[in-house]
Motif scaffolding. Structure first.
Motif, PDB file in Angstrom:
ATOM      1  N   GLY A 313      77.870  -1.330  85.735  1.00  0.00           N
ATOM      2  CA  GLY A 313      78.639  -2.441  86.268  1.00  0.00           C
ATOM      3  C   GLY A 313      77.915  -3.769  86.340  1.00  0.00           C
ATOM      4  O   GLY A 313      78.521  -4.786  86.650  1.00  0.00           O
ATOM      5  N   GLN A 314      76.621  -3.794  86.056  1.00  0.00           N
ATOM      6  CA  GLN A 314      75.869  -5.051  86.081  1.00  0.00           C
ATOM      7  C   GLN A 314      75.047  -5.188  84.797  1.00  0.00           C
ATOM      8  O   GLN A 314      74.304  -4.274  84.437  1.00  0.00           O
ATOM      9  CB  GLN A 314      74.947  -5.120  87.305  1.00  0.00           C
ATOM     10  N   ILE A 315      75.195  -6.353  84.144  1.00  0.00           N
ATOM     11  CA  ILE A 315      74.467  -6.580  82.892  1.00  0.00           C
ATOM     12  C   ILE A 315      73.587  -7.823  83.060  1.00  0.00           C
ATOM     13  O   ILE A 315      74.114  -8.925  83.247  1.00  0.00           O
ATOM     14  CB  ILE A 315      75.424  -6.821  81.700  1.00  0.00           C
ATOM     15  N   PRO A 316      72.296  -7.669  82.978  1.00  0.00           N
ATOM     16  CA  PRO A 316      71.407  -8.840  83.048  1.00  0.00           C
ATOM     17  C   PRO A 316      71.642  -9.778  81.871  1.00  0.00           C
ATOM     18  O   PRO A 316      71.918  -9.339  80.748  1.00  0.00           O
ATOM     19  CB  PRO A 316      70.003  -8.231  82.990  1.00  0.00           C
ATOM     20  N   TYR A 317      71.550 -11.071  82.118  1.00  0.00           N
ATOM     21  CA  TYR A 317      71.702 -12.059  81.047  1.00  0.00           C
ATOM     22  C   TYR A 317      70.726 -11.787  79.903  1.00  0.00           C
ATOM     23  O   TYR A 317      71.064 -11.948  78.729  1.00  0.00           O
ATOM     24  CB  TYR A 317      71.450 -13.466  81.595  1.00  0.00           C
ATOM     25  N   THR A 318      69.523 -11.390  80.255  1.00  0.00           N
ATOM     26  CA  THR A 318      68.493 -11.161  79.222  1.00  0.00           C
ATOM     27  C   THR A 318      68.887 -10.014  78.295  1.00  0.00           C
ATOM     28  O   THR A 318      68.621 -10.065  77.089  1.00  0.00           O
ATOM     29  CB  THR A 318      67.141 -10.841  79.867  1.00  0.00           C
ATOM     30  N   LEU A 319      69.530  -8.996  78.858  1.00  0.00           N
ATOM     31  CA  LEU A 319      69.958  -7.861  78.033  1.00  0.00           C
ATOM     32  C   LEU A 319      71.061  -8.299  77.075  1.00  0.00           C
ATOM     33  O   LEU A 319      71.087  -7.881  75.907  1.00  0.00           O
ATOM     34  CB  LEU A 319      70.435  -6.717  78.922  1.00  0.00           C
ATOM     35  N   ILE A 320      71.973  -9.133  77.565  1.00  0.00           N
ATOM     36  CA  ILE A 320      73.039  -9.650  76.689  1.00  0.00           C
ATOM     37  C   ILE A 320      72.436 -10.486  75.568  1.00  0.00           C
ATOM     38  O   ILE A 320      72.807 -10.350  74.398  1.00  0.00           O
ATOM     39  CB  ILE A 320      74.044 -10.492  77.506  1.00  0.00           C
ATOM     40  N   LYS A 321      71.472 -11.332  75.944  1.00  0.00           N
ATOM     41  CA  LYS A 321      70.823 -12.186  74.949  1.00  0.00           C
ATOM     42  C   LYS A 321      70.146 -11.360  73.860  1.00  0.00           C
ATOM     43  O   LYS A 321      70.307 -11.627  72.661  1.00  0.00           O
ATOM     44  CB  LYS A 321      69.794 -13.071  75.644  1.00  0.00           C
ATOM     45  N   ASP A 322      69.408 -10.333  74.262  1.00  0.00           N
ATOM     46  CA  ASP A 322      68.673  -9.514  73.288  1.00  0.00           C
ATOM     47  C   ASP A 322      69.612  -8.650  72.448  1.00  0.00           C
ATOM     48  O   ASP A 322      69.423  -8.504  71.237  1.00  0.00           O
ATOM     49  CB  ASP A 322      67.668  -8.617  74.019  1.00  0.00           C
ATOM     50  N   THR A 323      70.632  -8.090  73.085  1.00  0.00           N
ATOM     51  CA  THR A 323      71.554  -7.196  72.360  1.00  0.00           C
ATOM     52  C   THR A 323      72.408  -7.957  71.358  1.00  0.00           C
ATOM     53  O   THR A 323      72.632  -7.495  70.232  1.00  0.00           O
ATOM     54  CB  THR A 323      72.465  -6.452  73.356  1.00  0.00           C
ATOM     55  N   LEU A 324      72.880  -9.137  71.757  1.00  0.00           N
ATOM     56  CA  LEU A 324      73.752  -9.926  70.885  1.00  0.00           C
ATOM     57  C   LEU A 324      72.966 -10.862  69.964  1.00  0.00           C
ATOM     58  O   LEU A 324      73.556 -11.519  69.099  1.00  0.00           O
ATOM     59  CB  LEU A 324      74.734 -10.757  71.721  1.00  0.00           C
ATOM     60  N   ARG A 325      71.638 -10.933  70.188  1.00  0.00           N
ATOM     61  CA  ARG A 325      70.754 -11.789  69.385  1.00  0.00           C
ATOM     62  C   ARG A 325      71.235 -13.243  69.407  1.00  0.00           C
ATOM     63  O   ARG A 325      71.518 -13.851  68.353  1.00  0.00           O
ATOM     64  CB  ARG A 325      70.643 -11.264  67.948  1.00  0.00           C
ATOM     65  N   ILE A 326      71.334 -13.758  70.602  1.00  0.00           N
ATOM     66  CA  ILE A 326      71.800 -15.131  70.805  1.00  0.00           C
ATOM     67  C   ILE A 326      70.806 -15.881  71.680  1.00  0.00           C
ATOM     68  O   ILE A 326      69.862 -15.293  72.224  1.00  0.00           O
ATOM     69  CB  ILE A 326      73.197 -15.147  71.467  1.00  0.00           C
ATOM     70  N   ASP A 345      86.777  -7.483  82.462  1.00  0.00           N
ATOM     71  CA  ASP A 345      87.002  -8.309  83.658  1.00  0.00           C
ATOM     72  C   ASP A 345      85.669  -8.356  84.394  1.00  0.00           C
ATOM     73  O   ASP A 345      85.067  -7.297  84.647  1.00  0.00           O
ATOM     74  CB  ASP A 345      88.067  -7.681  84.566  1.00  0.00           C
ATOM     75  N   CYS A 346      85.201  -9.544  84.702  1.00  0.00           N
ATOM     76  CA  CYS A 346      83.870  -9.635  85.295  1.00  0.00           C
ATOM     77  C   CYS A 346      83.680 -10.966  86.015  1.00  0.00           C
ATOM     78  O   CYS A 346      84.503 -11.878  85.915  1.00  0.00           O
ATOM     79  CB  CYS A 346      82.799  -9.470  84.220  1.00  0.00           C
ATOM     80  N   LYS A 347      82.565 -11.051  86.726  1.00  0.00           N
ATOM     81  CA  LYS A 347      82.112 -12.292  87.346  1.00  0.00           C
ATOM     82  C   LYS A 347      80.694 -12.565  86.881  1.00  0.00           C
ATOM     83  O   LYS A 347      79.903 -11.638  86.708  1.00  0.00           O
ATOM     84  CB  LYS A 347      82.153 -12.174  88.872  1.00  0.00           C
ATOM     85  N   MET A 348      80.408 -13.842  86.694  1.00  0.00           N
ATOM     86  CA  MET A 348      79.052 -14.224  86.279  1.00  0.00           C
ATOM     87  C   MET A 348      78.271 -14.741  87.488  1.00  0.00           C
ATOM     88  O   MET A 348      78.658 -15.736  88.098  1.00  0.00           O
ATOM     89  CB  MET A 348      79.125 -15.272  85.167  1.00  0.00           C
ATOM     90  N   ASP A 349      77.223 -14.035  87.834  1.00  0.00           N
ATOM     91  CA  ASP A 349      76.344 -14.426  88.931  1.00  0.00           C
ATOM     92  C   ASP A 349      75.204 -15.253  88.348  1.00  0.00           C
ATOM     93  O   ASP A 349      74.182 -14.714  87.907  1.00  0.00           O
ATOM     94  CB  ASP A 349      75.811 -13.184  89.640  1.00  0.00           C
ATOM     95  N   GLN A 350      75.391 -16.578  88.334  1.00  0.00           N
ATOM     96  CA  GLN A 350      74.392 -17.454  87.704  1.00  0.00           C
ATOM     97  C   GLN A 350      73.085 -17.478  88.485  1.00  0.00           C
ATOM     98  O   GLN A 350      72.008 -17.648  87.904  1.00  0.00           O
ATOM     99  CB  GLN A 350      74.963 -18.865  87.573  1.00  0.00           C
ATOM    100  N   MET A 351      73.185 -17.295  89.781  1.00  0.00           N
ATOM    101  CA  MET A 351      71.983 -17.318  90.603  1.00  0.00           C
ATOM    102  C   MET A 351      71.052 -16.162  90.234  1.00  0.00           C
ATOM    103  O   MET A 351      69.846 -16.351  90.043  1.00  0.00           O
ATOM    104  CB  MET A 351      72.361 -17.229  92.089  1.00  0.00           C
ATOM    105  N   ASN A 352      71.642 -14.966  90.109  1.00  0.00           N
ATOM    106  CA  ASN A 352      70.834 -13.785  89.804  1.00  0.00           C
ATOM    107  C   ASN A 352      70.821 -13.442  88.313  1.00  0.00           C
ATOM    108  O   ASN A 352      70.221 -12.435  87.917  1.00  0.00           O
ATOM    109  CB  ASN A 352      71.351 -12.583  90.602  1.00  0.00           C
ATOM    110  N   GLN A 353      71.521 -14.270  87.523  1.00  0.00           N
ATOM    111  CA  GLN A 353      71.540 -14.084  86.071  1.00  0.00           C
ATOM    112  C   GLN A 353      72.014 -12.680  85.659  1.00  0.00           C
ATOM    113  O   GLN A 353      71.404 -11.988  84.841  1.00  0.00           O
ATOM    114  CB  GLN A 353      70.133 -14.329  85.495  1.00  0.00           C
ATOM    115  N   VAL A 354      73.153 -12.261  86.259  1.00  0.00           N
ATOM    116  CA  VAL A 354      73.750 -10.984  85.888  1.00  0.00           C
ATOM    117  C   VAL A 354      75.260 -11.155  85.763  1.00  0.00           C
ATOM    118  O   VAL A 354      75.851 -12.046  86.394  1.00  0.00           O
ATOM    119  CB  VAL A 354      73.448  -9.858  86.911  1.00  0.00           C
ATOM    120  N   VAL A 355      75.853 -10.306  84.953  1.00  0.00           N
ATOM    121  CA  VAL A 355      77.307 -10.240  84.825  1.00  0.00           C
ATOM    122  C   VAL A 355      77.762  -8.991  85.559  1.00  0.00           C
ATOM    123  O   VAL A 355      77.302  -7.877  85.270  1.00  0.00           O
ATOM    124  CB  VAL A 355      77.749 -10.181  83.346  1.00  0.00           C
ATOM    125  N   ILE A 356      78.673  -9.152  86.514  1.00  0.00           N
ATOM    126  CA  ILE A 356      79.169  -8.034  87.314  1.00  0.00           C
ATOM    127  C   ILE A 356      80.524  -7.617  86.736  1.00  0.00           C
ATOM    128  O   ILE A 356      81.514  -8.353  86.849  1.00  0.00           O
ATOM    129  CB  ILE A 356      79.295  -8.427  88.790  1.00  0.00           C
TER     130      ILE A 356
END
Length: 410
Positions: A313-326, A345-356
């Motif tokens: 249920g939580q995806i770190p921004y860094t994991l998205i960046k590395d997986t999608l190569r962006i 359906d999700c929320k972006m937690d910019q403070m903690n840099q995660v997608v919920i």
């Protein structure tokens, strides 16, 4: 231009026979034409008297080619309305089917000549028929005419009723296959909805279950087409192709094994697997008209969905960046794209840099997904039952408390 007008409401057949006969023999001169016209009219009269309606239909259809080339669309429709009405005089389903085959085959012989009016005549014939076998045959003829005559717009609206048609026709598996494949081809030619074309193509493939390898091999080309259509479709992210035997046969096929592997990557793996496959098989992708950039776009979205389904249920921004190569500044852009496509359906937690993530679309929906859904529903059912029990228990306690207070007041 002479217009055919029936001389009586009871029997317009003879005037039509005379009219078409005169057209057929018009170039032969009166000395030759008049006896021939008279002969045809007498034969038609004999058929009417003897009730030989199939012979009469055959007689009237002999001039069909000339009729199509020499009369207006209005006259043409009038002539074939009279011919088609002969089916209402037949006594048995077999006779009706034979007449339907005779008339529709003649109408569809030259699909590129006035295809729209030919299709209209077939629809008129269909509506006059009562037998399901006759109706199914004429509808299949209409599909082929629409496809070959490039007038698919005229028949596509009827596809909304396919399910009710199937109940009415009650046709076997083989006929269903032919129907689904013909509809898929019409939709592909029409280019109105790639998603609808893919839907009917998968319906076709789903009819192959338990057949021997020879029968199953008939579906190889269509299985490949379905895979390519799925990958090309920019708004289709879920399918059950991998569960279909017609598609599964490609896994060990010498010619199409790589196409199966390609589908497997899109439905079960992530972007890095696709890039590795593409580097080794770029020619294969080009041969099927696949655009590398479009495949990357779709694979990034599907990889993001996979992360949402597998990262608690939580995806770190860094994991998205590395997986999608962006880049870092593209992470939220791709999350928004996935939301727009209704994949998550999700929320972006910019403070903690995660997608919920609160919901994500499964790429596959096979047996495993059905079992998971069943477990969730069972759990929800248990929770609801527990909640109802708690409410009822509290209600009993509350009612008892109120009763005790009432007794104390007295």
């Amino acid at each position: 231009m002479t217009t055919v007008v029936p001389t009586s409401e009871e029997d317009p057949v003879l005037p039509v026979v005379q009219f078409t006969a005169e057209l057929s023999w018009a170039d032969a001169g009166p000395e030759v034409a008049e006896p021939q016209v008279m002969r045809l009219c007498m034969e038609a009269q004999e058929c009417i008297v003897m009730g030989r309606w199939l012979d009469l239909a055959s007689l009237m259809l002999t001039s069909a080619d000339i009729v199509f080339s020499k009369v207006s669309d209005k006259d043409l429709e009038c002539i074939f309305t009279v011919i088609c009405n002969l089916v209402s005089k037949l006594q048995t389903p077999n006779e009706e089917l034979e007449a339907a085959k005779l008339i529709s085959t003649k109408i569809t012989q030259q699909p590129t000549d006035k295809p729209a009016i030919r299709l209209k005549i077939l629809f008129n014939l269909y509506n006059l028929l009562e037998g399901p076998d006759s109706r199914f045959f004429v509808y299949m003829q209409a599909l082929n005419l629409a496809l070959n005559g490039k007038v698919t717009d005229h028949i596509v609206p009827s596809f909304k009723k396919i399910d009710s048609f199937l109940k009415e026709w009650n046709v076997g598996v083989k006929d269903q296959r032919n129907l689904f494949l013909a509809v898929a081809n019409v939709l592909k030619e029409n280019k109105s909805s790639g998603k609808d074309s893919f839907k009917f193509l998968t319906k076709y493939l789903a009819t192959f279950s338990g057949e021997d390898s020879y029968v199953m091999s008939e579906a190889k080309e269509e299985a490949v087409s379905a895979i390519i259509e799925f990958v090309k479709a920019p708004d289709t992210f879920q399918c059950d192709l991998l569960d279909m035997p017609a598609v599964g046969q490609l896994e060990k096929d010498a010619k199409y094994a790589l196409v199966y592997q390609f589908l497997n990557i899109f439905l079960t793996q992530r972007l890095d697997a696709y890039l590795e496959f593409q580097a080794a098989n770029s020619t294969l992708l080009k041969s099927h008209g696949l655009v590398h950039e479009d495949c990357i776009t779709k694979m990034r979205l599907m990889s993001l969905v996979d992360l949402g389904c597998n990262e608690s249920g939580q995806i770190p921004y860094t994991l998205i960046k590395d997986t999608l190569r962006i880049n870092d500044d593209e992470v939220e852009l791709w999350v928004v794209k996935a939301i727009t496509a209704k994949l998550i359906d999700c929320k972006m937690d910019q403070m903690n840099q995660v997608v919920i993530v609160s919901r994500c679309t499964e790429r596959l929906f096979g047996q495993q997904q059905w079992h998971a859904l069943r477990s969730k529903l069972a759990s929800w059912r248990g929770n609801v039952a527990s909640l109802i029990s708690t409410i009822q228990a509290n209600k009993v306690v509350e009612e008892g408390s109120q009763a005790m207070q009432g007794m104390a007041i007295r």
